[in-house]
Scaffold this active site. Structure first.
Site, PDB file in Angstrom:
ATOM      1  N   SER A 150       3.912   5.596   3.475  1.00  0.00           N
ATOM      2  CA  SER A 150       3.236   4.859   4.536  1.00  0.00           C
ATOM      3  C   SER A 150       2.854   3.475   4.036  1.00  0.00           C
ATOM      4  CB  SER A 150       1.984   5.611   4.978  1.00  0.00           C
ATOM      5  OG  SER A 150       1.014   5.577   3.955  1.00  0.00           O
ATOM      6  N   LYS A 151       2.294   2.706   4.924  1.00  0.00           N
ATOM      7  CA  LYS A 151       1.928   1.325   4.606  1.00  0.00           C
ATOM      8  C   LYS A 151       1.123   1.183   3.314  1.00  0.00           C
ATOM      9  CE  LYS A 151       3.151  -1.010   8.453  1.00  0.00           C
ATOM     10  NZ  LYS A 151       4.063  -2.112   8.493  1.00  0.00           N
TER      11      LYS A 151
END
Length: 465
Positions: free
Chosen positions: A237-238
């Site tokens: 994820s980010k």
RNA sequence: GGCCCGUUCGUCUAUCGGUUAGGACGCUAGGUUUUCAACCUAGAAAGAGGGGUUCGACUCCCCUACGGGCUGCCA
């Protein structure tokens, strides 16, 4: 090479954002598989979700694939543009009895689930004969007994009991197809022979297989590859930093290195770690794909990147550098910069692991006189060392300007001054590059050429007054 | 909750019943050296746990733990 029917693979991203690193690897696997077998690699944009799909995202994904060097055959197919065909197949299934009209409303379905916890929804309309007017969804009449077996090329045989699966919706009550139905129809129509995709589709494959079977279509080979995880082993994820392919590009990893690294992430060919595209195409095989999720390892990526930068042709490397500069919005190189950079590349590419590292080392070739001297380098330039630079200038004035001869001259001057080579290399480095950390001084001199090198020395000598 | 998938050095992985469990990155220690690097050599480092099957299990089966996925008229 296979003697069988030509291989057709596809990459089918949803245009809801940039090209994810996991998606890039999926695309790479499909590309490698097709290209290694003289097959076709197709592209399909899964844009049936109108709310989330954007043309910008499609553009970004295509750009990402191009950067990675994955060329596709034909025009990308828009899934949305095929909704008529999807509806047509659904209706055909309706006629054949392998699908039925379901008049249940979302509220009714929710209520049913309330009453039957942990059970797949069973529509009351599946066997109804008295059908009302009104909106309906078309659902697959899936078998309720027995099991569906996915003969996965990566995961092996995967058995799913049919009573675990509900009758999936093929066509929504508004007439639009569901993704699950559209994929099957599109893959079939596009002649896809091998579906290589993320692990997250594995369970759903059982239901998709039921559509293939209901239509009497030949099932493609399925290969579900494990997802890529972040360095902490969690879903990517980010917060893991770079996850978009464009971010890796901006970090300065050449595409050829990304291909090598990504190919090795979840796939292996014995102990082979570093390889070029031709080898990858020759070696890539579904059997070599692992079953466990892999983590991103930037240290290893750097190593792979360094290898490929090192073996790249100078001209190719120069182009890669220029593209990188454009990508990152930096100023393009002038002809003079290029003409100084090119001869410096053989020495530079040996040590750089990424493009920014290479550019940092190449700085001496990119700046022009008068060059500014950073503080650490300035320390090397005192009156004594300036005197040595003067002697060196005289010594190499008419030299043939080869690396060996320059080094020999420097050693001689150092000897005459009763110092080691290091004592003269320091000021020389400072005069040539204005920095304390640079490539070999002799490599810089040969790349810069006689005129420019001597001019830079002269600039410093004159400062002595 | 149910179903499905997975689990070998810190990381990526090899092994497809018999190996001192191999390689690579990283790490540590040396070496090379005109700076920074790069490079070379050596070293430490692994079969999640428990049951089976077998003459013999990392490898086959079962259980547990952990991780992930799916379970939608999202893709």
């Amino acid at each position: 090479m296979s003697e069988n029917a030509p291989v057709v693979t596809r990459f089918a991203p949803s245009p809801t954002g940039y090209l994810h690193i996991g998606g890039a690897r999926t695309a790479l696997f499909n590309w490698l598989y097709a290209r290694g077998r003289g097959g076709k690699f197709l592209l399909r944009i899964e844009d049936t979700d109108r709310a989330r799909s954007t043309p910008e995202a499609t553009e970004a994904i295509l750009k990402g694939l191009e950067w990675l060097g994955l060329d596709w055959d034909g025009e990308p197919v828009s899934q949305f543009s095929r909704i008529e065909r999807h509806a047509e197949v659904a209706r055909e299934m309706l006629e054949k009895g392998s699908a039925y009209k379901c008049f249940s409303t979302p509220e009714e379905i929710a209520a049913w689930r309330e009453e039957h916890p942990r059970q797949p929804f069973q529509s009351p309309w599946r066997d109804a004969t008295d059908l009302p007017d009104g909106p309906y969804a078309i659902r697959l009449r899936a078998p309720r007994t027995g099991e569906t077996v996915i003969d996965d090329a990566v995961q092996g045989p995967v058995r799913v009991a049919n009573d675990q699966l509900d009758d999936m919706v093929l066509l929504r009550s508004d007439g639009t197809p569901t993704y699950m139905h559209a994929v099957v129809v599109d893959d079939h129509d596009m002649g896809v022979t091998h579906v290589i995709r993320g692990d997250d589709h594995l369970t759903n494959t059982a239901r998709q297989i039921q559509v293939y079977d209901a239509m009497g279509w030949k099932r493609p080979v399925f290969a579900h590859i494990p997802l890529i995880h972040g360095e902490d082993g969690k879903k990517l994820s980010k917060r893991h930093g770079a996850v978009g392919l464009h971010e890796f590009a901006a970090l300065g990893y050449p595409a050829v290195a990304m291909r090598n690294y990504l190919a090795r992430l979840g796939w292996s060919h014995g102990d082979d770690e570093l390889f070029d595209d031709a080898q990858a195409r020759e070696w890539f095989d579904l059997a070599g794909i692992g079953r466990a999720p892999a983590r991103l390892d930037f240290k290893k990526l750097e190593h792979v990147s360094g290898h490929h930068i090192g073996v790249m042709d100078d001209e190719d490397l120069l182009r890669v550098i220029e593209d990188y500069l454009v990508e990152t919005g930096a100023k393009p190189l002038t002809d003079q910069q290029k003409s100084r950079l090119l001869p410096a590349l053989p020495a530079l590419k040996e040590k750089a692991k990424t493009l920014p590292q290479l550019l940092e080392q190449a700085r001496f070739a990119l700046v022009s006189r008068p060059i500014d001297i950073e503080e650490k380098a300035a320390k090397a330039l005192d009156s004594v060392s300036r005197g040595m630079l003067k002697s060196l200038t005289a010594a190499v004035q008419h030299a043939s300007w080869t690396r060996d001869e320059l080094e020999q001259a420097a050693k001689t001057v150092a000897e005459e001054n009763g110092v080691g080579l290091g004592k003269i290399a320091g000021p020389l480095r400072a005069a040539l590059a204005g920095r304390a950390a640079t490539p070999s001084v002799f490599d810089m001199m040969t790349a810069l050429g006689r005129e420019e090198s001597l001019a830079r020395l002269q600039d410093q000598i004159e400062l002595a007054g």
